[in-house]
Design an enzyme around this catalytic site. Structure first.
Site, mmCIF file in Angstrom:
data_model
loop_
_atom_site.group_PDB
_atom_site.id
_atom_site.type_symbol
_atom_site.label_atom_id
_atom_site.label_comp_id
_atom_site.label_asym_id
_atom_site.label_seq_id
_atom_site.Cartn_x
_atom_site.Cartn_y
_atom_site.Cartn_z
ATOM 1 N N ASN A 167 0.797 -1.425 0.066
ATOM 2 C CA ASN A 167 0.110 0.036 -0.111
ATOM 3 C C ASN A 167 0.934 1.078 -0.121
ATOM 4 O OD1 ASN A 167 -1.903 1.937 0.376
ATOM 5 N ND2 ASN A 167 -2.803 0.977 2.052
ATOM 6 N N ARG A 171 -2.663 -1.808 -3.577
ATOM 7 C CA ARG A 171 -3.637 -0.880 -3.477
ATOM 8 C C ARG A 171 -3.301 0.234 -4.511
ATOM 9 N NH1 ARG A 171 -3.949 4.162 -0.049
ATOM 10 N NH2 ARG A 171 -6.111 4.907 -0.490
ATOM 11 N N ARG A 203 -7.775 18.700 4.261
ATOM 12 C CA ARG A 203 -8.644 18.888 2.855
ATOM 13 C C ARG A 203 -9.795 19.822 3.128
ATOM 14 N NH1 ARG A 203 -8.321 13.192 0.289
ATOM 15 N NH2 ARG A 203 -6.831 12.715 1.852
ATOM 16 N N HIS A 252 -11.479 5.477 -1.971
ATOM 17 C CA HIS A 252 -11.820 4.819 -0.518
ATOM 18 C C HIS A 252 -12.724 3.423 -1.115
ATOM 19 C CE1 HIS A 252 -11.375 8.439 1.847
ATOM 20 N NE2 HIS A 252 -10.212 7.870 2.014
ATOM 21 N N GLU A 293 -8.607 -2.751 4.851
ATOM 22 C CA GLU A 293 -8.203 -2.563 3.457
ATOM 23 C C GLU A 293 -7.213 -3.742 2.930
ATOM 24 O OE1 GLU A 293 -7.886 1.565 4.227
ATOM 25 O OE2 GLU A 293 -8.526 2.133 2.279
#
Ligand code: AMP
Length: 406
Positions: free
Chosen positions: A7, A98, A247, A186, A390
């Site tokens: 990842n 990923r 963000r 996501h 994940e």
């Protein structure tokens, strides 16, 4: 079967190794037998490698910023020293990556071939911080492990079935034809949580209308109807939608035009301000981390309180949008750093939906829930807290694809 998961982020390289039976996948996510993380932000041109196995932990300073050398060092800890869990790297059967951006081409995980690498390369302008790091990881594995099969699991894939009315922006259509559309991100987490929700409730996924709230440093919602993602808050980039740690989420695009015209901001400056200096951090002036915001609120800091109020307001505003897309709701899922750990955010997010019959059990909510239902028995909507997995989701995709190429 040994499955290595990579990842790669812009400033980190996480990895873990699963040892799985070849015949059946375990029902519950197993712990990896080895995990590692390289943090490239510790100092210019250097990295810090942390490695963990169930029995031991190790920290290694990386004296160069060379990514291939870093990944080589990281993989060597699988076969030597205190963290050794393999005799030889050739025991690794398959490697899953990923990949943040797969564009509109990929709606499933795929075995990495030269055309897949080319597609990831072509998408670099849409994911400049991530796709180059994924390619570095893929190339490093090719160099170190040779012909081992590699799989790309895309964060955009789950959203590939979002209908045009939600994917196309109301701007000149030729921009859509150039690829400017909602992609969503996501997806690995939203998909895992929807499947886990159905499993926890003992109901077929096909029968459920679900909103998954992935609330971490980055944050997004997904509206999932019968297992299909039909809307999401992130868009062309991971900047759209919810207010996040640093963000901004959605703002009036004319603010940017104003700042460029009147104050001479460049595209790069605006990019940095909106991605790294906004959200909790920008409003509070304290931190992108909710824990620091909550501590400051306890000391009476007004801007910290405002930041949290805004976060909840925007979260509920977008929840309303996902709800309207679904036209009903069976399950609301909270996941990721904030979703899993902040009882306060869950409580505030669940306020004011009485007209839906959504009722939170505050005792269960405050009892550090994981993979359980925190709604009251008479709630018309189940509310679940799910620990997102994940890496495990990527390993499962590899396991399934491996059996198809054998
Ligand atoms: P993630 O990106 O999923 O790793 O989420 C990281 C974020 O989760 C952190 O920046 C915090 O804002 C938040 N977080 C983690 N633990 C807690 C906690 N106990 N309470 C509130 N927020 C938390």
């Amino acid at each position: 079967m040994k499955i290595l998961v990579l990842n790669a982020g812009s400033s980190s390289q996480k990895s873990c190794l699963y040892a799985l039976p070849s015949q059946n996948l375990p029902e519950h996510p197993p712990s990896p037998i080895w995990s590692a993380n390289i943090d490239w932000t510790v100092a210019e041109g250097r990295g810090l490698l942390k490695v963990k196995t169930p029995l031991t932990k190790q920290e290694i300073q990386l004296e160069s910023g060379d990514r291939l050398a870093g990944i080589t060092k990281m993989l060597n800890t699988l076969v030597e020293g205190e963290t050794k869990v393999l005799k030889d790297l050739s025991e690794i059967d398959i490697v899953g990556h990923r990949v943040v951006h797969g564009g509109s081409k990929y709606s499933e995980a795929v075995i990495i071939t030269p055309p897949v690498k080319e597609a990831i390369t072509n998408l670099i302008p849409l994911a400049p911080a991530h796709n180059p790091a994924h390619l570095e990881g893929i190339n490093a594995i090719e160099q170190i492990l040779g012909k081992v099969p590699q799989v790309a699991v895309f964060d955009t894939a789950f959203h590939a079935k979002i209908p045009p009315k939600a994917a196309v922006y109301p701007i000149p259509y030729q921009w859509y034809e150039q690829g400017i559309r909602r992609y969503g991100f996501h997806g690995i987490s939203h998909k895992y949580c929807a499947q886990k929700a159905a499993e926890i409730l003992g109901k077929p996924l096909k029968s459920l209308k679900i909103i998954t709230c992935h609330l971490g440093n980055g944050a997004s919602l997904a509206a999932i109807d019968g297992g299909i993602g039909i809307n999401t808050t992130m868009g062309f980039t991971p900047l759209e939608g919810l207010m996040m740690g640093a963000r901004s989420g959605s703002i009036d695009p004319a603010i940017l035009i104003y700042l460029m015209r009147e104050q001479g901001y460049t595209a790069d400056q605006l990019n940095e301000m909106l991605n790294q200096e906004s959200g909790f951090k920008g409003v509070s002036g304290i931190s992108a981390d909710l824990r620091a915001i909550i501590s400051a609120m306890a000391e009476g800091n007004q801007r910290a309180s405002l930041a949290l109020e805004m976060y909840i307001h925007r979260l509920k505003y977008h929840l309303g949008g996902m709800l309207a897309s679904l036209g009903g709701l069976d399950v609301l899922v909270f996941t990721a750093g904030i979703g899993e750990n902040s009882a306060l955010v869950r409580e505030k997010a669940c306020e004011g939906w009485d007209f839906l019959g959504l009722k939170l059990d505050t005792v269960k909510n405050n009892a550090r829930p994981e993979d359980i239902d925190i709604s009251t028995p008479d709630s018309a909507v189940r509310i679940l807290v799910i620990h997102t997995e994940e890496d495990w989701a990527i390993a499962q995709e590899c396991w399934h694809l491996r059996t198809t190429i054998e």
